[in-house]
Write an enzyme that holds these catalytic residues in place. Structure first.
Site, mmCIF file in Angstrom:
data_model
loop_
_atom_site.group_PDB
_atom_site.id
_atom_site.type_symbol
_atom_site.label_atom_id
_atom_site.label_comp_id
_atom_site.label_asym_id
_atom_site.label_seq_id
_atom_site.Cartn_x
_atom_site.Cartn_y
_atom_site.Cartn_z
ATOM 1 N N HIS A 96 56.765 43.581 69.039
ATOM 2 C CA HIS A 96 57.738 42.742 69.744
ATOM 3 C C HIS A 96 58.134 43.374 71.072
ATOM 4 O O HIS A 96 58.167 44.600 71.189
ATOM 5 C CB HIS A 96 59.007 42.570 68.906
ATOM 6 C CG HIS A 96 58.742 42.021 67.543
ATOM 7 N ND1 HIS A 96 58.217 40.773 67.327
ATOM 8 C CD2 HIS A 96 58.921 42.560 66.319
ATOM 9 C CE1 HIS A 96 58.099 40.578 66.030
ATOM 10 N NE2 HIS A 96 58.509 41.648 65.390
ATOM 11 N N GLU A 114 64.041 44.923 64.650
ATOM 12 C CA GLU A 114 64.211 44.458 63.276
ATOM 13 C C GLU A 114 64.190 45.649 62.347
ATOM 14 O O GLU A 114 63.772 46.744 62.737
ATOM 15 C CB GLU A 114 63.098 43.469 62.901
ATOM 16 C CG GLU A 114 61.719 44.098 62.863
ATOM 17 C CD GLU A 114 60.599 43.061 62.673
ATOM 18 O OE1 GLU A 114 60.582 42.058 63.406
ATOM 19 O OE2 GLU A 114 59.747 43.274 61.792
ATOM 20 N N HIS A 171 53.588 46.978 63.866
ATOM 21 C CA HIS A 171 54.011 46.908 62.460
ATOM 22 C C HIS A 171 53.386 45.734 61.739
ATOM 23 O O HIS A 171 52.986 44.752 62.362
ATOM 24 C CB HIS A 171 55.532 46.825 62.376
ATOM 25 C CG HIS A 171 56.108 45.606 63.050
ATOM 26 N ND1 HIS A 171 56.271 45.532 64.406
ATOM 27 C CD2 HIS A 171 56.540 44.426 62.553
ATOM 28 C CE1 HIS A 171 56.788 44.361 64.713
ATOM 29 N NE2 HIS A 171 56.957 43.657 63.611
ATOM 30 N N ARG A 191 50.811 39.103 68.595
ATOM 31 C CA ARG A 191 49.860 39.417 67.534
ATOM 32 C C ARG A 191 48.732 40.257 68.121
ATOM 33 O O ARG A 191 48.044 39.828 69.033
ATOM 34 C CB ARG A 191 49.331 38.109 66.939
ATOM 35 C CG ARG A 191 48.612 38.293 65.626
ATOM 36 C CD ARG A 191 48.151 36.953 65.042
ATOM 37 N NE ARG A 191 49.240 36.154 64.524
ATOM 38 C CZ ARG A 191 49.393 34.847 64.762
ATOM 39 N NH1 ARG A 191 48.539 34.194 65.512
ATOM 40 N NH2 ARG A 191 50.406 34.189 64.242
HETATM 41 ZN ZN ZN Z 1 58.164 41.887 63.410
#
Ligand code: ZN
Length: 315
Positions: A96, A114, A171, A191
């Site tokens: 991200h 996150e 991740h 991605r």
């Molecule tokens: Zn994520």
């Protein structure tokens, strides 16, 4: 003002499973349900208030029109999002952006920090956090040459583990893992690699250039910085304290007291059942304790994951 219970929103995903039903008892839309957006005001899944005077309102409308419930916290959008993720298959490997990059490249959106609390996982399960490249040059090279095994950092995972995923950290959750995620209210994901899988006969879109832009090199493991934040709740254990949120795990076996001394507090019951004040609560419930909720007796045998924002940032 009492507890604000929320109605989760479910998302079917190619990698999803059925544990949101078999473990949590939710009425899921299919056996490929990957995500439960449990406390969310995001336009892609805006939770409804379940009961009380605000029943039927969305969380985004509550944030918009009743900011007093959130201690008059500032910000155009509700800052946090809590999800439960059931990965039956491996998720794509992703990264991200931070707030600055997302603002510039994604129409002013937030970036995404996150964190994951592992609710359950298969024996010998692993998770992907970070990478082994030592420089951007090496990173680009390994991506060009598809040296995924050498690049990707894969670590063993057990029930109860906790991971902080900052922007720029590669991740992925692997199959067999059930997690509770607390994150910034953002849906921006790049991605990097999807195991060359086909979905309806073709590969899903990758975002290699943006991924390379934002990946932090070299990878550094993230922990809370400094001393834990003071809390009157002695049964809370701090999992992380960062700019975007504080997350605690709370365990009750018997009777104690819950003090809501934050602007507002998000609570997810991940095990057991009991009472907060007069309200019965059980595994799978998600709710918000509003501003000024104060002190209530709690009893029962249950575990909660709680989160809040930094007061100084949002007040
Ligand atoms: Zn994520």
């Amino acid at each position: 003002m009492g507890i604000i219970f929320l109605e989760p929103v479910f998302k079917q995903m190619i990698w999803g499973g059925s544990r949101l039903k078999t473990v949590f008892g939710y009425d899921i839309p299919g056996n490929d349900t990957g995500e439960c957006w449990a406390i969310s005001a995001h336009p892609n899944g805006d939770c409804l208030i379940k009961s009380g005077g605000y029943a039927g309102m969305t969380l985004s409308a509550l944030w918009e029109n009743h900011r007093e419930l959130f201690g008059n916290a500032q910000g155009a959008v509700f800052p946090l999002l809590t999800k439960i993720i059931d990965a039956k298959e491996d998720l794509s490997i992703q990264v991200h952006p931070d707030d600055a990059y997302a603002k510039q490249h994604e129409n002013g959106s937030f970036g995404k920090t996150e964190c994951w609390y592992v609710l359950d996982c298969d024996e010998n399960a692993t998770i992907i956090i970070g990478h082994h490249a030592q420089s951007k040059e090496e990173l680009k090279n390994m991506i060009d040459k598809q040296k995924w095994k050498d690049l990707i950092r894969e670590v063993p995972v057990r029930k109860g583990d906790f991971f902080q995923i900052t922007p720029g950290c590669i991740h992925a959750i692997k199959g067999g893992t059930l997690i509770l995620e607390t994150q910034q209210n953002s849906d921006i994901t790049y991605r990097l690699y999807d195991y060359d899988r086909l979905s309806n006969g073709k590969k899903r879109e990758l975002h290699i250039e943006k991924s390379i832009d934002v990946i932090e090199v070299p990878y550094q493991e993230k922990k809370s910085s400094g001393a834990p934040l003071a809390t009157p709740n002695h049964w809370f254990k701090e999992l992380i304290n960062c700019d975007h949120y504080i997350v605690w795990k709370g365990t009750v076996d018997g009777e104690t007291v819950l003090t809501q001394d934050r602007l507002f507090m998000l609570v997810s019951v991940i095990e057991g059942s009991g009472y907060i004040g007069q309200e019965p609560i059980k595994m799978g419930d998600h709710f918000i304790l509003p501003f000024g909720y104060g002190e209530q007796p709690v009893k029962g045998k249950f575990t909660v994951i709680c989160s809040s924002v930094q007061q100084a940032v949002y007040s």
